[in-house]
Design a protein around this motif. Structure first.
Motif, PDB file in Angstrom:
ATOM      1  N   PHE A 207      12.793  13.174  -1.567  1.00 52.64           N
ATOM      2  CA  PHE A 207      13.813  12.211  -2.341  1.00 52.64           C
ATOM      3  C   PHE A 207      13.543  10.230  -1.490  1.00 52.64           C
ATOM      4  CE2 PHE A 207      17.385   9.133  -2.063  1.00 52.64           C
ATOM      5  CZ  PHE A 207      18.282   8.991  -3.115  1.00 52.64           C
ATOM      6  N   TRP A 208      14.137  10.569  -0.223  1.00 58.34           N
ATOM      7  CA  TRP A 208      14.156   9.873   0.384  1.00 58.34           C
ATOM      8  C   TRP A 208      12.454   8.763   0.971  1.00 58.34           C
ATOM      9  CZ3 TRP A 208      18.352   7.017   0.783  1.00 58.34           C
ATOM     10  CH2 TRP A 208      19.326   8.286   0.983  1.00 58.34           C
ATOM     11  N   VAL A 209      11.277   9.810   1.037  1.00 59.63           N
ATOM     12  CA  VAL A 209       9.888   9.443   1.062  1.00 59.63           C
ATOM     13  C   VAL A 209       9.576   8.450  -0.230  1.00 59.63           C
ATOM     14  CG1 VAL A 209       7.634   9.821   0.950  1.00 59.63           C
ATOM     15  CG2 VAL A 209       8.661  11.358   2.440  1.00 59.63           C
ATOM     16  N   HIS A 210       9.560   9.017  -1.275  1.00 64.83           N
ATOM     17  CA  HIS A 210       9.759   8.528  -2.353  1.00 64.83           C
ATOM     18  C   HIS A 210      10.251   6.912  -2.400  1.00 64.83           C
ATOM     19  CE1 HIS A 210       7.352  12.050  -4.109  1.00 64.83           C
ATOM     20  NE2 HIS A 210       7.477  11.428  -4.539  1.00 64.83           N
ATOM     21  N   ILE A 211      11.701   7.278  -1.769  1.00 60.07           N
ATOM     22  CA  ILE A 211      12.182   5.764  -2.314  1.00 60.07           C
ATOM     23  C   ILE A 211      11.965   4.966  -1.168  1.00 60.07           C
ATOM     24  CG2 ILE A 211      14.290   4.782  -1.209  1.00 60.07           C
ATOM     25  CD1 ILE A 211      14.580   6.649  -3.677  1.00 60.07           C
ATOM     26  N   PHE A 212      11.129   5.259   0.007  1.00 61.37           N
ATOM     27  CA  PHE A 212      10.770   4.326   0.934  1.00 61.37           C
ATOM     28  C   PHE A 212       9.333   4.070   0.659  1.00 61.37           C
ATOM     29  CE2 PHE A 212      14.367   5.387   3.395  1.00 61.37           C
ATOM     30  CZ  PHE A 212      15.091   4.776   3.903  1.00 61.37           C
ATOM     31  N   ALA A 213       8.777   4.509  -0.467  1.00 59.65           N
ATOM     32  CA  ALA A 213       7.384   4.299  -0.142  1.00 59.65           C
ATOM     33  C   ALA A 213       6.710   2.625  -1.224  1.00 59.65           C
ATOM     34  CB  ALA A 213       6.701   5.626  -0.981  1.00 59.65           C
ATOM     35  N   VAL A 214       8.312   3.188  -1.520  1.00 62.01           N
ATOM     36  CA  VAL A 214       7.775   1.373  -3.278  1.00 62.01           C
ATOM     37  C   VAL A 214       7.720   0.537  -1.684  1.00 62.01           C
ATOM     38  CG1 VAL A 214       9.614   0.131  -4.143  1.00 62.01           C
ATOM     39  CG2 VAL A 214       9.896   2.687  -3.806  1.00 62.01           C
ATOM     40  N   PHE A 215       8.309   0.341  -0.817  1.00 63.53           N
ATOM     41  CA  PHE A 215       8.180  -0.962   0.167  1.00 63.53           C
ATOM     42  C   PHE A 215       6.995  -0.687   1.087  1.00 63.53           C
ATOM     43  CE2 PHE A 215      12.544  -0.158  -0.432  1.00 63.53           C
ATOM     44  CZ  PHE A 215      13.221  -1.046  -1.041  1.00 63.53           C
ATOM     45  N   SER A 216       6.885   0.666   1.184  1.00 62.21           N
ATOM     46  CA  SER A 216       5.451   0.308   2.328  1.00 62.21           C
ATOM     47  C   SER A 216       4.223   1.004   1.430  1.00 62.21           C
ATOM     48  CB  SER A 216       5.286   2.582   2.709  1.00 62.21           C
ATOM     49  OG  SER A 216       5.640   2.994   2.326  1.00 62.21           O
ATOM     50  N   MET A 217       4.489   0.980   0.026  1.00 60.41           N
ATOM     51  CA  MET A 217       2.613   1.229  -0.568  1.00 60.41           C
ATOM     52  C   MET A 217       2.571  -0.441  -0.795  1.00 60.41           C
ATOM     53  SD  MET A 217       2.940   4.386  -3.218  1.00 60.41           S
ATOM     54  CE  MET A 217       1.590   3.919  -3.767  1.00 60.41           C
ATOM     55  N   ALA A 218       3.775  -1.553  -1.380  1.00 56.47           N
ATOM     56  CA  ALA A 218       3.187  -2.721  -1.475  1.00 56.47           C
ATOM     57  C   ALA A 218       2.415  -3.210  -0.665  1.00 56.47           C
ATOM     58  CB  ALA A 218       5.141  -3.152  -2.035  1.00 56.47           C
ATOM     59  N   ALA A 219       3.302  -2.687   0.514  1.00 58.42           N
ATOM     60  CA  ALA A 219       2.819  -3.564   1.980  1.00 58.42           C
ATOM     61  C   ALA A 219       1.303  -2.581   2.182  1.00 58.42           C
ATOM     62  CB  ALA A 219       3.423  -2.808   2.972  1.00 58.42           C
ATOM     63  N   TRP A 220       0.980  -2.221   1.807  1.00 58.25           N
ATOM     64  CA  TRP A 220      -0.278  -1.527   2.046  1.00 58.25           C
ATOM     65  C   TRP A 220      -1.227  -1.747   0.927  1.00 58.25           C
ATOM     66  CZ3 TRP A 220      -1.281  -0.087   7.335  1.00 58.25           C
ATOM     67  CH2 TRP A 220      -0.421   0.995   7.822  1.00 58.25           C
ATOM     68  N   ILE A 221      -1.135  -2.532  -0.018  1.00 52.01           N
ATOM     69  CA  ILE A 221      -1.860  -2.505  -1.191  1.00 52.01           C
ATOM     70  C   ILE A 221      -2.540  -3.944  -0.766  1.00 52.01           C
ATOM     71  CG2 ILE A 221      -2.257  -2.620  -3.513  1.00 52.01           C
ATOM     72  CD1 ILE A 221      -0.323  -0.112  -3.957  1.00 52.01           C
ATOM     73  N   VAL A 222      -0.935  -4.313  -0.718  1.00 49.30           N
ATOM     74  CA  VAL A 222      -1.563  -5.792  -0.421  1.00 49.30           C
ATOM     75  C   VAL A 222      -2.501  -6.314   0.706  1.00 49.30           C
ATOM     76  CG1 VAL A 222      -1.097  -8.463   0.924  1.00 49.30           C
ATOM     77  CG2 VAL A 222       0.476  -7.226  -1.300  1.00 49.30           C
ATOM     78  N   LEU A 223      -2.246  -5.032   1.294  1.00 48.05           N
ATOM     79  CA  LEU A 223      -3.455  -5.478   2.921  1.00 48.05           C
ATOM     80  C   LEU A 223      -4.618  -4.870   2.425  1.00 48.05           C
ATOM     81  CD1 LEU A 223      -4.174  -5.651   6.396  1.00 48.05           C
ATOM     82  CD2 LEU A 223      -3.321  -2.897   6.851  1.00 48.05           C
ATOM     83  N   TYR A 224      -4.494  -3.966   1.849  1.00 48.46           N
ATOM     84  CA  TYR A 224      -5.976  -3.100   1.687  1.00 48.46           C
ATOM     85  C   TYR A 224      -7.051  -3.887   0.117  1.00 48.46           C
ATOM     86  CZ  TYR A 224      -4.281   1.295   2.755  1.00 48.46           C
ATOM     87  OH  TYR A 224      -3.904   2.021   3.755  1.00 48.46           O
ATOM     88  N   LEU A 225      -6.170  -4.594  -0.081  1.00 47.64           N
ATOM     89  CA  LEU A 225      -6.850  -5.894  -1.494  1.00 47.64           C
ATOM     90  C   LEU A 225      -7.779  -7.203  -0.746  1.00 47.64           C
ATOM     91  CD1 LEU A 225      -4.516  -6.210  -4.041  1.00 47.64           C
ATOM     92  CD2 LEU A 225      -6.673  -5.270  -3.668  1.00 47.64           C
ATOM     93  N   ASN A 226      -6.386  -7.473   0.071  1.00 49.03           N
ATOM     94  CA  ASN A 226      -6.728  -8.667   1.804  1.00 49.03           C
ATOM     95  C   ASN A 226      -8.593  -8.272   2.745  1.00 49.03           C
ATOM     96  OD1 ASN A 226      -5.557 -11.208   0.878  1.00 49.03           O
ATOM     97  ND2 ASN A 226      -4.085  -9.996   2.268  1.00 49.03           N
ATOM     98  N   LEU A 227      -8.297  -6.624   2.901  1.00 51.48           N
ATOM     99  CA  LEU A 227      -9.308  -6.470   3.538  1.00 51.48           C
ATOM    100  C   LEU A 227     -10.790  -6.357   3.017  1.00 51.48           C
ATOM    101  CD1 LEU A 227      -7.839  -3.407   5.735  1.00 51.48           C
ATOM    102  CD2 LEU A 227      -8.737  -6.092   6.611  1.00 51.48           C
ATOM    103  N   LEU A 228     -11.054  -5.529   0.876  1.00 50.22           N
ATOM    104  CA  LEU A 228     -11.713  -5.641   0.826  1.00 50.22           C
ATOM    105  C   LEU A 228     -12.366  -6.410  -0.352  1.00 50.22           C
ATOM    106  CD1 LEU A 228     -10.278  -1.452  -0.469  1.00 50.22           C
ATOM    107  CD2 LEU A 228     -11.995  -1.918   0.817  1.00 50.22           C
ATOM    108  N   PHE A 229     -11.671  -7.824  -0.922  1.00 49.78           N
ATOM    109  CA  PHE A 229     -11.399  -8.305  -2.239  1.00 49.78           C
ATOM    110  C   PHE A 229     -11.620  -9.624  -1.759  1.00 49.78           C
ATOM    111  CE2 PHE A 229     -10.073  -4.347  -3.837  1.00 49.78           C
ATOM    112  CZ  PHE A 229     -11.536  -3.896  -4.960  1.00 49.78           C
TER     113      PHE A 229
END
Length: 229
Positions: A207-229
């Motif tokens: 429950f808590w992992v999925h709640i906080f994953a909303v914020f962590s995934m957004a940050a990591w996706i932005v980082l991945y997009l900047n590194l790859l594209f």
């Protein structure tokens, strides 16, 4: 009176008739102490017994019963069947004679996730704070899964790319690999934990992992997009 037979008289010569008790002078029959023919059989049986004892020892000490859960066993069987072409064409292909089994598994699989979510929701009937893990343990699990695992995945994917294991120029493939390390823990882990009697604790962590994953995934996706594209 009876007349003697034509061959001779009534007097019979002593013959060696079988007797019950052997004479004292005769030696007893010597039986070999070791049966040479039975030795290989006994050695094979002893080897099988030792192998069985070793397997039982490994099974008990490695706690394979806790590791080999139904989901893991099904995944292993699926990989084995998919790796063998004969079994693959016998079960997985559309025209296979045993495709009805695969079709049944697909139908059951479509209802698996909703059923697991219902089971997890049932474990959270008293709220996510009802588990016995404590705040520090839960926070450490969330931090390790959402903060420490993605950089490790980034390093593994980067190393595999430099070694030539990944297709060159396929940025979307790399992005999917990186995103896989960023996703929260699967709900299947909650089902496995529920089989071991730890369903409430696993449900609280998920429950808590999925709640906080909303914020962590957004940050990591932005980082991945900047590194790859």
């Amino acid at each position: 009176m009876l007349a003697p037979p034509p061959e001779g008289t009534f007097d019979m010569e002593e013959v060696n008739l079988p007797i019950k008790n052997a004479p004292k002078d005769s030696l007893p029959e010597q039986v070999p102490l070791l049966n040479l023919e039975a030795a290989p059989i006994e050695s094979n049986e002893s080897k099988k017994g030792k192998v069985t004892q070793i397997l039982i020892f490994l099974y008990e000490n490695l706690k394979l019963k806790q590791i080999l859960q139904p989901a893991i066993i099904a995944s292993i069987l699926a990989m084995v069947i998919g790796a063998v072409p004969v079994l693959k064409h016998l079960i997985f292909t559309t025209d296979a004679p045993l495709f009805f089994f695969t079709d049944s598994c697909i139908i059951l699989g479509e209802a698996m996730i909703p059923c697991i979510l219902l089971a997890l929701g049932g474990n959270l009937i008293d709220g996510p704070g009802s588990s016995k893990l404590g705040f520090r343990t839960t926070a450490a699990i969330i931090f390790g899964r959402l903060v420490l695992v993605p950089p490790m995945g980034l390093g593994i994917v980067t190393l595999a790319d430099k070694l030539g294991f990944l297709p060159p120029g396929d940025m979307m493939f790399k992005f999917v690999l990186l995103l896989q390390h960023t996703m929260p823990t699967s709900v299947l882990s909650g089902a496995v934990a529920n089989l071991r009697g730890c369903g409430r604790e696993a449900a609280a962590v998920l429950f808590w992992v999925h709640i906080f994953a909303v914020f962590s995934m957004a940050a990591w996706i932005v980082l991945y997009l900047n590194l790859l594209f």
